[in-house]
Motif scaffolding. Structure first.
Motif, PDB file in Angstrom:
ATOM      1  N   GLU A   1       0.822  -1.212   0.000  1.00  0.00           N
ATOM      2  CA  GLU A   1       0.000   0.000   0.000  1.00  0.00           C
ATOM      3  C   GLU A   1       0.855   1.261   0.000  1.00  0.00           C
ATOM      4  OE1 GLU A   1      -3.392   2.081  -0.379  1.00  0.00           O
ATOM      5  OE2 GLU A   1      -3.314  -0.120  -0.300  1.00  0.00           O
ATOM      6  N   PHE A   2       2.089   1.162   0.455  1.00  0.00           N
ATOM      7  CA  PHE A   2       2.936   2.357   0.582  1.00  0.00           C
ATOM      8  C   PHE A   2       3.646   2.724  -0.715  1.00  0.00           C
ATOM      9  CE2 PHE A   2       2.533   0.755   4.922  1.00  0.00           C
ATOM     10  CZ  PHE A   2       2.197   1.908   5.607  1.00  0.00           C
ATOM     11  N   ASP A   3       3.604   1.869  -1.721  1.00  0.00           N
ATOM     12  CA  ASP A   3       4.286   2.136  -2.984  1.00  0.00           C
ATOM     13  C   ASP A   3       5.761   2.466  -2.770  1.00  0.00           C
ATOM     14  OD1 ASP A   3       1.923   1.809  -4.550  1.00  0.00           O
ATOM     15  OD2 ASP A   3       1.284   3.821  -3.939  1.00  0.00           O
ATOM     16  N   MET A   4       6.390   1.686  -1.912  1.00  0.00           N
ATOM     17  CA  MET A   4       7.810   1.839  -1.611  1.00  0.00           C
ATOM     18  C   MET A   4       8.483   0.477  -1.729  1.00  0.00           C
ATOM     19  SD  MET A   4       7.769   4.162   1.856  1.00  0.00           S
ATOM     20  CE  MET A   4       7.124   5.851   1.884  1.00  0.00           C
ATOM     21  N   PRO A   5       9.798   0.444  -1.868  1.00  0.00           N
ATOM     22  CA  PRO A   5      10.489  -0.849  -1.820  1.00  0.00           C
ATOM     23  C   PRO A   5      10.183  -1.574  -0.512  1.00  0.00           C
ATOM     24  CG  PRO A   5      11.970   0.888  -2.572  1.00  0.00           C
ATOM     25  CD  PRO A   5      10.722   1.579  -2.109  1.00  0.00           C
ATOM     26  N   ILE A   6      10.036  -2.894  -0.604  1.00  0.00           N
ATOM     27  CA  ILE A   6       9.726  -3.708   0.572  1.00  0.00           C
ATOM     28  C   ILE A   6      10.951  -4.541   0.926  1.00  0.00           C
ATOM     29  CG2 ILE A   6       8.226  -5.512   1.511  1.00  0.00           C
ATOM     30  CD1 ILE A   6       6.094  -4.601  -0.525  1.00  0.00           C
ATOM     31  N   VAL A   7      11.299  -4.520   2.202  1.00  0.00           N
ATOM     32  CA  VAL A   7      12.494  -5.210   2.688  1.00  0.00           C
ATOM     33  C   VAL A   7      12.080  -6.150   3.814  1.00  0.00           C
ATOM     34  CG1 VAL A   7      14.798  -4.920   3.688  1.00  0.00           C
ATOM     35  CG2 VAL A   7      13.898  -3.202   2.081  1.00  0.00           C
ATOM     36  N   ALA A   8      12.738  -7.308   3.909  1.00  0.00           N
ATOM     37  CA  ALA A   8      12.445  -8.269   4.972  1.00  0.00           C
ATOM     38  C   ALA A   8      13.741  -8.875   5.495  1.00  0.00           C
ATOM     39  CB  ALA A   8      11.527  -9.381   4.457  1.00  0.00           C
ATOM     40  N   PRO A   9      13.786  -9.208   6.774  1.00  0.00           N
ATOM     41  CA  PRO A   9      14.949  -9.942   7.294  1.00  0.00           C
ATOM     42  C   PRO A   9      14.902 -11.381   6.812  1.00  0.00           C
ATOM     43  CG  PRO A   9      13.270  -9.741   8.992  1.00  0.00           C
ATOM     44  CD  PRO A   9      12.773  -8.945   7.815  1.00  0.00           C
ATOM     45  N   SER A  10      16.015 -12.067   6.893  1.00  0.00           N
ATOM     46  CA  SER A  10      16.071 -13.507   6.593  1.00  0.00           C
ATOM     47  C   SER A  10      16.015 -14.253   7.914  1.00  0.00           C
ATOM     48  CB  SER A  10      17.359 -13.848   5.840  1.00  0.00           C
ATOM     49  OG  SER A  10      17.355 -13.250   4.558  1.00  0.00           O
TER      50      SER A  10
ATOM     51  N   TRP B   1      21.552  -5.485  13.088  1.00  0.00           N
ATOM     52  CA  TRP B   1      20.136  -5.397  12.742  1.00  0.00           C
ATOM     53  C   TRP B   1      19.520  -4.081  13.221  1.00  0.00           C
ATOM     54  CZ3 TRP B   1      15.734  -6.104  10.432  1.00  0.00           C
ATOM     55  CH2 TRP B   1      14.529  -5.855  11.095  1.00  0.00           C
ATOM     56  N   VAL B   2      19.738  -3.718  14.475  1.00  0.00           N
ATOM     57  CA  VAL B   2      19.111  -2.515  15.026  1.00  0.00           C
ATOM     58  C   VAL B   2      19.661  -1.266  14.336  1.00  0.00           C
ATOM     59  CG1 VAL B   2      18.750  -1.135  17.108  1.00  0.00           C
ATOM     60  CG2 VAL B   2      18.594  -3.620  17.221  1.00  0.00           C
TER      61      VAL B   2
ATOM     62  N   GLN C   1      13.281  -7.237  -1.044  1.00  0.00           N
ATOM     63  CA  GLN C   1      14.719  -7.318  -0.802  1.00  0.00           C
ATOM     64  C   GLN C   1      14.935  -8.019   0.536  1.00  0.00           C
ATOM     65  OE1 GLN C   1      16.802  -3.574  -0.319  1.00  0.00           O
ATOM     66  NE2 GLN C   1      18.556  -4.621   0.604  1.00  0.00           N
ATOM     67  N   HIS C   2      15.620  -9.141   0.531  1.00  0.00           N
ATOM     68  CA  HIS C   2      15.883  -9.875   1.765  1.00  0.00           C
ATOM     69  C   HIS C   2      17.257  -9.496   2.322  1.00  0.00           C
ATOM     70  CE1 HIS C   2      12.573 -12.402   0.233  1.00  0.00           C
ATOM     71  NE2 HIS C   2      12.365 -12.645   1.512  1.00  0.00           N
ATOM     72  N   LEU C   3      17.254  -9.076   3.565  1.00  0.00           N
ATOM     73  CA  LEU C   3      18.505  -8.716   4.211  1.00  0.00           C
ATOM     74  C   LEU C   3      19.291  -9.980   4.539  1.00  0.00           C
ATOM     75  CD1 LEU C   3      17.089  -6.065   6.722  1.00  0.00           C
ATOM     76  CD2 LEU C   3      18.322  -5.605   4.594  1.00  0.00           C
ATOM     77  N   PRO C   4      20.603  -9.911   4.546  1.00  0.00           N
ATOM     78  CA  PRO C   4      21.394 -11.071   4.986  1.00  0.00           C
ATOM     79  C   PRO C   4      21.237 -11.278   6.492  1.00  0.00           C
ATOM     80  CG  PRO C   4      22.803  -9.153   4.688  1.00  0.00           C
ATOM     81  CD  PRO C   4      21.442  -8.752   4.189  1.00  0.00           C
ATOM     82  N   TYR C   5      21.611 -12.438   6.976  1.00  0.00           N
ATOM     83  CA  TYR C   5      21.598 -12.672   8.419  1.00  0.00           C
ATOM     84  C   TYR C   5      22.567 -11.701   9.093  1.00  0.00           C
ATOM     85  CZ  TYR C   5      18.992 -16.917   7.449  1.00  0.00           C
ATOM     86  OH  TYR C   5      18.026 -17.798   7.034  1.00  0.00           O
ATOM     87  N   MET C   6      22.114 -11.115  10.203  1.00  0.00           N
ATOM     88  CA  MET C   6      22.903 -10.087  10.880  1.00  0.00           C
ATOM     89  C   MET C   6      22.989 -10.382  12.372  1.00  0.00           C
ATOM     90  SD  MET C   6      21.207  -6.588   9.339  1.00  0.00           S
ATOM     91  CE  MET C   6      21.229  -6.205   7.594  1.00  0.00           C
TER      92      MET C   6
ATOM     93  N   ARG D   1      12.862 -19.592   9.160  1.00  0.00           N
ATOM     94  CA  ARG D   1      11.762 -20.275   8.474  1.00  0.00           C
ATOM     95  C   ARG D   1      11.577 -19.806   7.024  1.00  0.00           C
ATOM     96  NH1 ARG D   1      10.192 -20.255  13.849  1.00  0.00           N
ATOM     97  NH2 ARG D   1       9.164 -22.149  14.589  1.00  0.00           N
ATOM     98  N   LYS D   2      12.525 -19.093   6.490  1.00  0.00           N
ATOM     99  CA  LYS D   2      12.443 -18.628   5.108  1.00  0.00           C
ATOM    100  C   LYS D   2      12.263 -19.809   4.160  1.00  0.00           C
ATOM    101  CE  LYS D   2      15.104 -15.782   1.853  1.00  0.00           C
ATOM    102  NZ  LYS D   2      16.414 -15.126   1.628  1.00  0.00           N
ATOM    103  N   ILE D   3      11.356 -19.684   3.183  1.00  0.00           N
ATOM    104  CA  ILE D   3      11.001 -20.818   2.327  1.00  0.00           C
ATOM    105  C   ILE D   3      11.583 -20.683   0.917  1.00  0.00           C
ATOM    106  CG2 ILE D   3       8.879 -21.295   3.602  1.00  0.00           C
ATOM    107  CD1 ILE D   3       7.308 -19.889   1.376  1.00  0.00           C
ATOM    108  N   ASP D   4      11.554 -21.801   0.194  1.00  0.00           N
ATOM    109  CA  ASP D   4      12.038 -21.819  -1.182  1.00  0.00           C
ATOM    110  C   ASP D   4      11.222 -20.862  -2.052  1.00  0.00           C
ATOM    111  OD1 ASP D   4      13.907 -23.711  -0.556  1.00  0.00           O
ATOM    112  OD2 ASP D   4      12.709 -25.417  -1.241  1.00  0.00           O
ATOM    113  N   ARG D   5      11.908 -20.217  -2.971  1.00  0.00           N
ATOM    114  CA  ARG D   5      11.349 -19.300  -3.975  1.00  0.00           C
ATOM    115  C   ARG D   5      10.880 -17.966  -3.377  1.00  0.00           C
ATOM    116  NH1 ARG D   5       8.097 -22.006  -8.803  1.00  0.00           N
ATOM    117  NH2 ARG D   5       9.056 -20.157  -9.752  1.00  0.00           N
ATOM    118  N   GLU D   6      11.069 -17.783  -2.108  1.00  0.00           N
ATOM    119  CA  GLU D   6      10.694 -16.500  -1.514  1.00  0.00           C
ATOM    120  C   GLU D   6      11.525 -15.370  -2.106  1.00  0.00           C
ATOM    121  OE1 GLU D   6      10.469 -14.581   2.985  1.00  0.00           O
ATOM    122  OE2 GLU D   6      10.111 -16.737   2.756  1.00  0.00           O
ATOM    123  N   ASP D   7      12.745 -15.683  -2.491  1.00  0.00           N
ATOM    124  CA  ASP D   7      13.625 -14.670  -3.079  1.00  0.00           C
ATOM    125  C   ASP D   7      13.104 -14.159  -4.424  1.00  0.00           C
ATOM    126  OD1 ASP D   7      15.592 -14.495  -1.080  1.00  0.00           O
ATOM    127  OD2 ASP D   7      16.528 -16.344  -1.778  1.00  0.00           O
TER     128      ASP D   7
END
Length: 328
Positions: A188-197, A221-222, A211-216, A200-206
């Motif tokens: 709804e925000f019409d902005m890039p969407i980012v998620a942590p990894s 992270w903060v 944009q998936h962040l690397p493990y931190m 439980r991340k699943i196949d083909r989610e990429d």
């Protein structure tokens, strides 16, 4: 009078494979590790409890805290966990791990063992007010909320002073995190969407337009979180609530479900009933209004500063609880 939390001898058992006390140089100062630092607790792997008892002897510790792991319950049943803990410690405490209903996916034998174990502790800590009520009813034991502690100031992490145009969602595309619901609201925000990894991340989610962040580490992270415009976390699994807490520290408005204390207390104008995607979408549209956005941003930061989730207030709160328990 004047007994400090760190004056108590506290041992904390979890499934973590490390032992010793936590230092502020630990890069993974998430809420549970931060609480161990606050208490000055000595940590040991839960399955090493018999050898810890043999090493220290009976009643060596004032308090023994156990975070019962979500897995390997059959291994816990292989020794007298509660018996050993009661020998080792003057008072025993259970710390909730995950949602309160999780144990009901165990085998029947494991469920009965889990329930009996909970009823043997002197006191229980729970994540949210609704969890407190659940465990009180289930066990008829004293239950208190354990605040989800954030030691950002202690670690020199500053609230955001500038940020970009992107939405951060709180988890991956599984029911546990409600990632798909968060994704729909975030669009709804019409902005890039980012998620942590997350684990439980699943196949083909990429392949999603996320944009998936690397493990931190927690500190990474903060610090990284500070750049985002808004958070969305439609997570139906209510536990410690760190994502929405971390957002509030930075003054980032976060839309999420009620039932999670950090969400309701820190983002009251952006909290919706479980499954109420209609209201969540309306709130997303409202947040496009600069005045409402600013109101929510200022409110969540102020709510954080006056909450139990800060070091000062958490210390005062836990000091009273531990003092009362040891003097029973």
């Amino acid at each position: 009078i004047g007994v400090e939390l760190k004056d108590y001898k506290i041992v904390w058992f979890t499934e973590g494979g490390w032992q010793g006390k936590v230092g502020l140089d630990n890069p993974n100062m998430r809420n549970d590790v931060s609480t161990k630092w606050l208490l000055g607790a000595e940590h040991y792997p839960i399955f090493d409890m018999p050898s810890v008892l043999e090493h220290f002897g009976e009643k060596h510790f004032d308090f023994g805290i156990v975070t019962l792991p979500k897995t390997n319950v059959n291994k816990l049943m292989s020794f007298d966990m509660i018996g050993d803990l009661k020998k080792l410690c003057k008072k025993t405490i259970s710390m909730q791990e995950g949602p309160h209903w999780y144990f009901q996916d165990y085998t029947m034998e494991e469920q009965i063992w889990w329930y009996n174990a909970l009823t043997e502790f002197d006191m229980l800590f729970a994540h949210n007010h609704k969890d407190v009520k659940y465990y009180k009813g289930l066990t008829n034991k004293p239950v208190h909320k354990m605040p989800t502690l954030m030691l950002a100031e202690r670690l020199g992490i500053k609230p955001r002073s500038e940020w970009g145009d992107a939405v951060i969602i709180g988890g991956n595309m599984v029911r546990w995190y409600g990632g798909f619901d968060s994704y729909i609201v975030a669009q709804e925000f019409d902005m890039p969407i980012v998620a942590p990894s997350m684990g439980r991340k699943i196949d083909r989610e990429d392949e999603m337009d996320i944009q998936h962040l690397p493990y931190m580490t927690w500190v990474e992270w903060v610090n990284n979180l500070s750049q985002y415009h808004v958070g969305v976390h439609m997570m139906p699994t209510h536990a410690a609530g760190t994502f929405t807490l971390n957002c509030a520290f930075h003054g980032i408005p976060c839309i999420g479900y009620k039932g999670l204390d950090t969400q309701e207390e820190l983002h009251p104008l952006l909290s919706v009933d479980d499954g109420d995607m209609e209201t969540a979408m309306k709130l997303a549209r409202r947040l496009k209004d600069g005045q409402f956005y600013e109101e929510c941003s200022i409110m969540c930061r102020e709510n954080y500063e006056s909450s139990l989730y800060t070091e000062e207030r958490c210390t005062e709160y836990l000091s009273l609880i531990f003092g009362d328990l040891i003097n029973e």
